[in-house]
Design an enzyme around this catalytic site. Structure first.
Site, PDB file in Angstrom:
ATOM      1  N   ASN A   9       0.870  -1.172   0.000  1.00  0.00           N
ATOM      2  CA  ASN A   9       0.000   0.000   0.000  1.00  0.00           C
ATOM      3  C   ASN A   9       0.911   1.227   0.000  1.00  0.00           C
ATOM      4  OD1 ASN A   9      -1.765   2.067   0.549  1.00  0.00           O
ATOM      5  ND2 ASN A   9      -2.315   1.354   2.610  1.00  0.00           N
ATOM      6  N   LYS A  11       0.178   4.260  -0.288  1.00  0.00           N
ATOM      7  CA  LYS A  11      -0.449   5.453   0.316  1.00  0.00           C
ATOM      8  C   LYS A  11      -0.188   6.689  -0.560  1.00  0.00           C
ATOM      9  CE  LYS A  11      -0.159   3.198   4.737  1.00  0.00           C
ATOM     10  NZ  LYS A  11      -0.087   3.299   6.190  1.00  0.00           N
ATOM     11  N   GLU A  97      -6.721   4.627   7.773  1.00  0.00           N
ATOM     12  CA  GLU A  97      -6.591   6.058   7.493  1.00  0.00           C
ATOM     13  C   GLU A  97      -7.877   6.609   6.881  1.00  0.00           C
ATOM     14  OE1 GLU A  97      -2.896   5.453   5.465  1.00  0.00           O
ATOM     15  OE2 GLU A  97      -2.100   4.838   7.412  1.00  0.00           O
ATOM     16  N   GLU A 167      -5.265  -4.882  10.615  1.00  0.00           N
ATOM     17  CA  GLU A 167      -4.230  -3.870  10.833  1.00  0.00           C
ATOM     18  C   GLU A 167      -4.517  -3.109  12.126  1.00  0.00           C
ATOM     19  OE1 GLU A 167      -2.245  -2.697   6.891  1.00  0.00           O
ATOM     20  OE2 GLU A 167      -4.088  -1.550   7.025  1.00  0.00           O
ATOM     21  N   GLY A 173       2.507   2.336  10.680  1.00  0.00           N
ATOM     22  CA  GLY A 173       3.438   3.436  10.473  1.00  0.00           C
ATOM     23  C   GLY A 173       4.140   3.891  11.743  1.00  0.00           C
ATOM     24  N   GLY A 234       2.900  -1.082   4.270  1.00  0.00           N
ATOM     25  CA  GLY A 234       2.955   0.335   3.932  1.00  0.00           C
ATOM     26  C   GLY A 234       4.385   0.769   3.659  1.00  0.00           C
ATOM     27  N   GLY A 235       5.034   1.307   4.688  1.00  0.00           N
ATOM     28  CA  GLY A 235       6.370   1.890   4.533  1.00  0.00           C
ATOM     29  C   GLY A 235       7.369   1.001   3.803  1.00  0.00           C
TER      30      GLY A 235
HETATM   31  P1  PGA Z   1       2.866   0.346   7.597  1.00  0.00           P
HETATM   32  O1  PGA Z   1       1.391   0.515   6.958  1.00  0.00           O
HETATM   33  O2  PGA Z   1       3.409  -0.950   7.052  1.00  0.00           O
HETATM   34  O3  PGA Z   1       3.644   1.532   7.143  1.00  0.00           O
HETATM   35  O4  PGA Z   1       2.673   0.281   9.067  1.00  0.00           O
HETATM   36  C1  PGA Z   1       0.550  -0.583   6.778  1.00  0.00           C
HETATM   37  C2  PGA Z   1      -0.773  -0.133   6.223  1.00  0.00           C
HETATM   38  O5  PGA Z   1      -1.292   0.899   6.639  1.00  0.00           O
HETATM   39  O6  PGA Z   1      -1.348  -0.794   5.332  1.00  0.00           O
END
Ligand code: PGA
Length: 251
Positions: A9, A11, A97, A167, A173, A234-235
């Site tokens: 993802n 984002k 989010e 999640e 994040g 995400g990251g």
């Molecule tokens: P993250 O995000 O791996 O940066 O914690 C995961 C997500 O929100 O799908």
């Protein structure tokens, strides 16, 4: 047997050049991987150029959101048909989010899940508790409520199109990952609930991803849990070497 499924993802990150470069490098790096389903979900404006960069690859394309209406006066929104048209296979919905920053409700998310399935997109349906829920001991109540409300009217047959992503909001994040045991507990609870709602056979076939600071260093221990079938990343999905390392660990 549930085939593992990892999705990136992205984002609201990348730009036109770096989105294509990231997709092209992943396509190259992950050539030949066939034991893991893979998808990336770039920002809407780069979906088409990323689709082109992935066209000869085994990596699928997903959107980060979708609207439930087919067309019309819905300024700023994107329909399932549009996403299918440009090559999306998956769509993320109910991401924390969108729930907590954009204020999306279970009811809206439910409409998106239903519209995606009828429109031929595979939902990645996200659920997860906030820190106060975990600290207050209401994790299972919150997550099971999100599951039940998000899946109203979805039949057992339709459920086969759905991937659930657990999640925990406090882990997204933040660098704070749920322990493998914490993840497994909630994944098992979700699978038990799916069995109540849809029967054991469907519950056993639905993939449940974990998301929340998943990275190369914790991939193996998370994936070793019996009910963790993949990751929503995400990251770490923004770095070719990290995402590729995670896929290879899973494969
Ligand atoms: P993250 O995000 O791996 O940066 O914690 C995961 C997500 O929100 O799908």
């Amino acid at each position: 047997m549930r085939k593992p499924f990892i999705a990136g993802n992205w984002k609201m990150n990348t730009d036109s050049a770096s989105a294509v470069a990231l997709a092209a490098s992943l396509a190259e790096e992950l050539k030949g991987v066939d034991t893991v389903d893979m998808a990336v979900c770039p920002p809407f404006v780069y979906l088409q150029s990323v689709a082109a960069a992935l066209s000869a690859s085994n990596i699928a394309l997903g959107s980060q959101n979708v609207y439930f209406e087919e067309k019309g006066a819905f300024t700023g929104e994107t329909s399932c048909g549009m996403l299918k048209d440009i090559g999306c296979a998956y769509a993320i919905m109910g991401h924390s989010e969108r729930r907590h920053v954009m204020g999306e409700t279970d009811e809206l998310i439910n409409k998106k899940v239903a519209a995606a399935i009828s429109g031929g997109l595979l939902p990645i349906f996200c659920v997860g508790e906030q820190l106060q829920d975990r600290e207050g001991g209401t994790t299972n109540k919150v997550v099971s409520g999100q599951i039940k409300n998000g899946l109203v009217g979805i039949s057992a047959e339709q459920m086969q199109a759905v991937t659930v992503a657990y999640e925990p909001v406090w882990a997204i994040g933040t660098g704070l990952t749920a322990t493998p045991q914490q993840a497994q507990e909630v994944h098992a609870m979700i699978r038990g609930l799916l069995a109540e709602l849809y029967g054991n056979e469907i519950a056993q076939s639905v993939r449940i991803q974990y998301g929340g600071s998943a990275k190369p260093g914790n991939t193996a221990e998370l994936m070793a849990q019996p009910d963790v079938d993949g990751l929503l990343v995400g990251g770490a999905a923004l770095k070719v070497e990290d995402f590729a390392a995670m896929v290879k660990t899973i494969a």
